[in-house]
Design an enzyme around this catalytic site. Structure first.
Site, PDB file in Angstrom:
ATOM      1  N   GLY A   1       8.925  -8.722  -4.487  1.00  0.00           N
ATOM      2  CA  GLY A   1       7.652  -9.167  -5.050  1.00  0.00           C
ATOM      3  C   GLY A   1       6.594  -8.087  -5.137  1.00  0.00           C
ATOM      4  O   GLY A   1       5.391  -8.395  -5.183  1.00  0.00           O
ATOM      5  N   GLN A   2       7.006  -6.816  -5.176  1.00  0.00           N
ATOM      6  CA  GLN A   2       6.005  -5.747  -5.303  1.00  0.00           C
ATOM      7  C   GLN A   2       5.308  -5.859  -6.654  1.00  0.00           C
ATOM      8  O   GLN A   2       5.952  -5.993  -7.695  1.00  0.00           O
ATOM      9  CB  GLN A   2       6.670  -4.363  -5.171  1.00  0.00           C
ATOM     10  CG  GLN A   2       5.654  -3.225  -5.190  1.00  0.00           C
ATOM     11  CD  GLN A   2       6.289  -1.853  -4.994  1.00  0.00           C
ATOM     12  OE1 GLN A   2       7.509  -1.725  -4.919  1.00  0.00           O
ATOM     13  NE2 GLN A   2       5.455  -0.832  -4.919  1.00  0.00           N
TER      14      GLN A   2
ATOM     15  N   ASN B   1       6.548  -4.225   0.627  1.00  0.00           N
ATOM     16  CA  ASN B   1       7.400  -4.781  -0.417  1.00  0.00           C
ATOM     17  C   ASN B   1       7.905  -3.661  -1.323  1.00  0.00           C
ATOM     18  O   ASN B   1       7.143  -2.778  -1.701  1.00  0.00           O
ATOM     19  CB  ASN B   1       6.614  -5.792  -1.258  1.00  0.00           C
ATOM     20  CG  ASN B   1       6.222  -7.026  -0.454  1.00  0.00           C
ATOM     21  OD1 ASN B   1       7.023  -7.538   0.326  1.00  0.00           O
ATOM     22  ND2 ASN B   1       5.006  -7.512  -0.637  1.00  0.00           N
TER      23      ASN B   1
ATOM     24  N   ASP C   1      -7.382  -6.967   1.321  1.00  0.00           N
ATOM     25  CA  ASP C   1      -6.657  -7.486   0.160  1.00  0.00           C
ATOM     26  C   ASP C   1      -7.560  -8.440  -0.618  1.00  0.00           C
ATOM     27  O   ASP C   1      -8.264  -9.268  -0.038  1.00  0.00           O
ATOM     28  CB  ASP C   1      -5.381  -8.206   0.614  1.00  0.00           C
ATOM     29  CG  ASP C   1      -4.401  -8.402  -0.537  1.00  0.00           C
ATOM     30  OD1 ASP C   1      -3.342  -7.754  -0.546  1.00  0.00           O
ATOM     31  OD2 ASP C   1      -4.711  -9.218  -1.447  1.00  0.00           O
ATOM     32  N   ILE C   2      -7.528  -8.338  -1.946  1.00  0.00           N
ATOM     33  CA  ILE C   2      -8.407  -9.143  -2.803  1.00  0.00           C
ATOM     34  C   ILE C   2      -8.011 -10.620  -2.807  1.00  0.00           C
ATOM     35  O   ILE C   2      -8.837 -11.487  -3.116  1.00  0.00           O
ATOM     36  CB  ILE C   2      -8.400  -8.562  -4.242  1.00  0.00           C
ATOM     37  CG1 ILE C   2      -9.683  -8.921  -4.984  1.00  0.00           C
ATOM     38  CG2 ILE C   2      -7.159  -8.953  -5.010  1.00  0.00           C
ATOM     39  CD1 ILE C   2      -9.886  -8.121  -6.259  1.00  0.00           C
TER      40      ILE C   2
ATOM     41  N   HIS D   1       2.250   0.717  -0.264  1.00  0.00           N
ATOM     42  CA  HIS D   1       1.211   0.205   0.625  1.00  0.00           C
ATOM     43  C   HIS D   1       1.841  -0.685   1.676  1.00  0.00           C
ATOM     44  O   HIS D   1       2.884  -1.303   1.437  1.00  0.00           O
ATOM     45  CB  HIS D   1       0.138  -0.568  -0.154  1.00  0.00           C
ATOM     46  CG  HIS D   1       0.697  -1.622  -1.040  1.00  0.00           C
ATOM     47  ND1 HIS D   1       1.246  -1.348  -2.275  1.00  0.00           N
ATOM     48  CD2 HIS D   1       0.830  -2.964  -0.862  1.00  0.00           C
ATOM     49  CE1 HIS D   1       1.675  -2.471  -2.826  1.00  0.00           C
ATOM     50  NE2 HIS D   1       1.447  -3.460  -1.981  1.00  0.00           N
ATOM     51  N   LEU D   2       1.179  -0.743   2.815  1.00  0.00           N
ATOM     52  CA  LEU D   2       1.638  -1.567   3.934  1.00  0.00           C
ATOM     53  C   LEU D   2       0.633  -2.698   4.140  1.00  0.00           C
ATOM     54  O   LEU D   2      -0.570  -2.449   4.253  1.00  0.00           O
ATOM     55  CB  LEU D   2       1.749  -0.679   5.184  1.00  0.00           C
ATOM     56  CG  LEU D   2       2.221  -1.328   6.490  1.00  0.00           C
ATOM     57  CD1 LEU D   2       2.971  -0.297   7.326  1.00  0.00           C
ATOM     58  CD2 LEU D   2       1.060  -1.895   7.292  1.00  0.00           C
ATOM     59  N   HIS D   3       1.123  -3.922   4.113  1.00  0.00           N
ATOM     60  CA  HIS D   3       0.278  -5.084   4.391  1.00  0.00           C
ATOM     61  C   HIS D   3       0.205  -5.301   5.898  1.00  0.00           C
ATOM     62  O   HIS D   3       1.238  -5.326   6.578  1.00  0.00           O
ATOM     63  CB  HIS D   3       0.879  -6.364   3.798  1.00  0.00           C
ATOM     64  CG  HIS D   3       1.010  -6.401   2.320  1.00  0.00           C
ATOM     65  ND1 HIS D   3       0.161  -7.138   1.519  1.00  0.00           N
ATOM     66  CD2 HIS D   3       1.896  -5.826   1.468  1.00  0.00           C
ATOM     67  CE1 HIS D   3       0.521  -7.019   0.249  1.00  0.00           C
ATOM     68  NE2 HIS D   3       1.577  -6.219   0.190  1.00  0.00           N
TER      69      HIS D   3
HETATM   70  P1  AMP Z   1       2.430  -6.157  -3.384  1.00  0.00           P
HETATM   71  O1  AMP Z   1       2.687  -7.509  -3.973  1.00  0.00           O
HETATM   72  O2  AMP Z   1       3.167  -5.880  -2.109  1.00  0.00           O
HETATM   73  O3  AMP Z   1       2.594  -5.055  -4.412  1.00  0.00           O
HETATM   74  O4  AMP Z   1       0.902  -6.186  -2.934  1.00  0.00           O
HETATM   75  C1  AMP Z   1      -0.147  -5.923  -3.785  1.00  0.00           C
HETATM   76  C2  AMP Z   1      -1.370  -6.508  -3.155  1.00  0.00           C
HETATM   77  O5  AMP Z   1      -2.513  -5.902  -3.735  1.00  0.00           O
HETATM   78  C3  AMP Z   1      -1.523  -8.012  -3.348  1.00  0.00           C
HETATM   79  O6  AMP Z   1      -1.558  -8.650  -2.078  1.00  0.00           O
HETATM   80  C4  AMP Z   1      -2.830  -8.147  -4.116  1.00  0.00           C
HETATM   81  O7  AMP Z   1      -3.583  -9.277  -3.734  1.00  0.00           O
HETATM   82  C5  AMP Z   1      -3.535  -6.851  -3.777  1.00  0.00           C
HETATM   83  N1  AMP Z   1      -4.503  -6.383  -4.754  1.00  0.00           N
HETATM   84  C6  AMP Z   1      -4.373  -6.316  -6.099  1.00  0.00           C
HETATM   85  N2  AMP Z   1      -5.472  -5.800  -6.669  1.00  0.00           N
HETATM   86  C7  AMP Z   1      -6.326  -5.513  -5.648  1.00  0.00           C
HETATM   87  C8  AMP Z   1      -7.632  -4.954  -5.569  1.00  0.00           C
HETATM   88  N3  AMP Z   1      -8.304  -4.560  -6.674  1.00  0.00           N
HETATM   89  N4  AMP Z   1      -8.211  -4.815  -4.353  1.00  0.00           N
HETATM   90  C9  AMP Z   1      -7.561  -5.210  -3.236  1.00  0.00           C
HETATM   91  N5  AMP Z   1      -6.322  -5.729  -3.234  1.00  0.00           N
HETATM   92  C10 AMP Z   1      -5.711  -5.883  -4.426  1.00  0.00           C
END
Ligand code: AMP
Ligand code: ZN
Length: 113
Positions: free
Chosen positions: A93-94, A87, A30-31, A100-102
């Protein structure tokens, strides 16, 4: 989906720190990590959210979970523990509308919040 960020990461158009790849999913850091381990497990196929997942996707969803759990064990957080989060839409908060799965671990986390 040509304008989807995670489709672009899957296709290699946008760079990411990829830590796992297989025929069904990729995983990358995750960024903006919220924990010492924060990895996103992303299906190669575009699905906007869990709302689009039907019984047809049950094997894919299980694959994401067991793949993330194996990554956790292999990377030293199996014993200490971890969380897997998906999410869905605004109240959760998506922010990226490609399912995607965190995987979060490496620090104690509050129960829910
Ligand atoms: P969500 O809030 O569940 O939709 O998660 C989206 C996630 O994607 C967040 O934790 C962001 O930090 C992550 N994210 C957004 N852009 C990037 C990227 N370019 N590379 C890696 N992670 C990212
Ligand atoms: Zn996508």
């Amino acid at each position: 989906m040509s304008d989807c960020l995670f489709c672009k990461i899957v296709s290699g158009q946008v760079p990411a720190k990829i830590v796992h790849q297989d025929d069904q999913c990729i995983a990358f850091l995750d960024i903006a990590p919220q924990a010492p381990t924060h990895v996103l497990f992303v299906p190669r196929r575009h699905l906007a959210s869990l709302n689009e997942a039907t019984v047809e996707e049950k094997e894919l969803l299980g694959h994401l979970m067991v793949t993330a759990s194996k990554y956790a064990r292999d990377n030293g957080i199996g014993e200490t523990g971890y969380r897997q989060v998906v999410n869905c839409n605004r109240d959760a908060g998506q922010t990226v509308f490609h399912l995607h799965l965190h995987l979060l671990g490496g620090r104690p986390m509050g129960h829910f919040g």
